[in-house]
Design a protein around this motif. Structure first.
Motif, mmCIF file in Angstrom:
data_model
loop_
_atom_site.group_PDB
_atom_site.id
_atom_site.type_symbol
_atom_site.label_atom_id
_atom_site.label_comp_id
_atom_site.label_asym_id
_atom_site.label_seq_id
_atom_site.Cartn_x
_atom_site.Cartn_y
_atom_site.Cartn_z
ATOM 1 N N ASP A 1 42.766 33.655 -3.587
ATOM 2 C CA ASP A 1 41.361 34.072 -3.512
ATOM 3 C C ASP A 1 40.558 33.278 -2.484
ATOM 4 O O ASP A 1 39.615 33.809 -1.885
ATOM 5 C CB ASP A 1 40.699 33.954 -4.883
ATOM 6 N N ALA B 1 44.585 29.260 -5.462
ATOM 7 C CA ALA B 1 43.718 30.143 -4.680
ATOM 8 C C ALA B 1 43.854 29.912 -3.183
ATOM 9 O O ALA B 1 43.562 30.802 -2.386
ATOM 10 C CB ALA B 1 42.260 29.941 -5.092
ATOM 11 N N ASP C 1 30.986 37.575 -1.866
ATOM 12 C CA ASP C 1 32.101 38.512 -2.000
ATOM 13 C C ASP C 1 32.374 38.733 -3.484
ATOM 14 O O ASP C 1 32.998 37.900 -4.143
ATOM 15 C CB ASP C 1 33.350 37.962 -1.298
ATOM 16 N N ARG D 1 34.303 40.694 -4.894
ATOM 17 C CA ARG D 1 35.694 40.988 -5.252
ATOM 18 C C ARG D 1 36.425 39.738 -5.717
ATOM 19 O O ARG D 1 37.468 39.829 -6.372
ATOM 20 C CB ARG D 1 36.412 41.591 -4.044
ATOM 21 N N ILE D 2 35.885 38.570 -5.383
ATOM 22 C CA ILE D 2 36.473 37.290 -5.775
ATOM 23 C C ILE D 2 35.637 36.716 -6.911
ATOM 24 O O ILE D 2 34.425 36.534 -6.772
ATOM 25 C CB ILE D 2 36.499 36.296 -4.597
ATOM 26 N N CYS D 3 36.288 36.412 -8.026
ATOM 27 C CA CYS D 3 35.567 35.892 -9.189
ATOM 28 C C CYS D 3 36.010 34.461 -9.480
ATOM 29 O O CYS D 3 37.203 34.161 -9.505
ATOM 30 C CB CYS D 3 35.810 36.772 -10.409
ATOM 31 N N LYS E 1 41.194 34.840 0.777
ATOM 32 C CA LYS E 1 40.455 36.099 0.905
ATOM 33 C C LYS E 1 38.995 35.843 1.256
ATOM 34 O O LYS E 1 38.405 36.576 2.067
ATOM 35 C CB LYS E 1 40.559 36.890 -0.397
ATOM 36 N N LEU E 2 38.392 34.820 0.648
ATOM 37 C CA LEU E 2 37.008 34.462 0.996
ATOM 38 C C LEU E 2 36.904 34.100 2.468
ATOM 39 O O LEU E 2 35.975 34.512 3.171
ATOM 40 C CB LEU E 2 36.544 33.279 0.151
ATOM 41 N N PHE F 1 38.907 29.126 -9.903
ATOM 42 C CA PHE F 1 39.300 30.371 -9.246
ATOM 43 C C PHE F 1 40.217 31.160 -10.169
ATOM 44 O O PHE F 1 41.068 30.594 -10.861
ATOM 45 C CB PHE F 1 40.035 30.076 -7.936
ATOM 46 N N ARG F 2 40.068 32.479 -10.154
ATOM 47 C CA ARG F 2 40.900 33.316 -11.018
ATOM 48 C C ARG F 2 42.201 33.746 -10.352
ATOM 49 O O ARG F 2 43.255 33.740 -10.981
ATOM 50 C CB ARG F 2 40.132 34.571 -11.449
ATOM 51 N N GLY F 3 42.108 34.164 -9.094
ATOM 52 C CA GLY F 3 43.250 34.827 -8.482
ATOM 53 C C GLY F 3 44.006 33.982 -7.477
ATOM 54 O O GLY F 3 43.433 33.123 -6.797
ATOM 55 N N PRO G 1 31.767 33.296 -3.885
ATOM 56 C CA PRO G 1 32.343 34.338 -4.726
ATOM 57 C C PRO G 1 31.332 34.791 -5.774
ATOM 58 O O PRO G 1 30.232 34.245 -5.861
ATOM 59 C CB PRO G 1 33.507 33.592 -5.394
#
Length: 256
Positions: free
Chosen positions: A113, A40, A204, A206-208, A116-117, A108-110, A131
């Motif tokens: 990420d 991430a 956010d 959009r972040i999982c 992005k945060l 974190f998944r992506g 997130p």
């Protein structure tokens, strides 16, 4: 005051201090947490500190000192405490611009990420950001239908399992109140103090991040004495203020 005035021009160039308190319940879980964290982070430089603090002196904990990791390990005597663990690791803060508090049961998944945060936090000039946390075992804190497709200025405190902080705001507000021992309310206390000094936060969606929920200490401890003691501490410190963001003054995070 613009706390971002002298920050690195590109988010990928910043350094982040990552603090992961752990009771040593599961090496497998911790390894997964670290692996997902690095994916991430992308090209961002991480200084990761693992704080091993057993939950209960009478319980056998798995020893993490033999883990094949280059991350710094700090060992504390029991009982487990998020506030104490985080504060001990914060003493290692040097020139890092941001601090990520992460439970060892969060994944974190992506890819990218965390970057992005950070971008969202800088764009919105926030003190901290979290997130969307997908709880694996319960949805009593934030039900799935609460998730949006963007950034939410929530009147509720962020859940402390995964929060990215601006280090300048942490220094301005002060660190964790260690009278909140064990589990619960230590992050709400820090957020309320930050809000009173003009800092704001967002979530956010959009972040999982997947959160096993209470797996850091191996079981739910919301009904146990350390958590109940923290509830009493909150009521003594903030009479009339709900700890989970109901009513004033939490709404000021939305209204400004």
């Amino acid at each position: 005051m613009n706390l971002f005035l002298f920050r690195s021009s590109h988010p990928a160039d910043v350094r982040i201090l990552v603090i992961i308190p752990t009771a040593g319940i599961s090496r497998t879980m911790l390894r997964k947490c670290l692996r997902r964290l690095r994916r991430a982070a992308g090209r961002m430089e991480l200084k990761t500190i693992l704080v091993l603090c057993p939950y209960d002196p009478g319980r056998k904990q798995k020893v993490l000192t033999t883990m094949d990791t280059e991350d710094k390990l700090i060992c504390l005597p029991p009982p487990f405490s998020f506030a104490r663990s985080n504060n001990v690791a914060l003493a290692e803060l040097s020139d890092e611009e941001y601090v990520l508090f992460l439970n060892d049961d969060c994944f974190f998944r992506g890819r990218g990420d965390l970057l992005k945060l950070l971008k969202t936090m800088r764009e919105e000039n926030l003190a901290c950001i979290g997130p969307w946390l997908e709880h694996w075992q319960c949805h009593d804190e934030l039900p799935p239908e609460s998730r949006t497709d963007g950034t939410v200025y929530s009147p509720r405190p962020l859940i402390g399992a995964c929060i990215l902080w601006d280090a300048a705001w942490l220094k301005k507000t002060g660190f964790f109140d260690e009278l909140f021992s064990g589990y619960g309310m230590e992050e709400a206390d820090l957020l309320l103090r930050t809000l009173r000094q003009g800092g704001r936060w967002a979530r956010d969606d959009r972040i999982c991040v997947d959160h096993i929920h209470h797996a850091t200490v191996g079981e739910s401890i919301k009904s146990q004495e350390p958590h109940l003691r923290n509830l009493r501490r909150w009521q003594e410190k903030y009479p009339g203020i709900h700890s989970w963001g109901e009513g004033e003054p939490w709404a000021k995070n939305v209204c400004g």
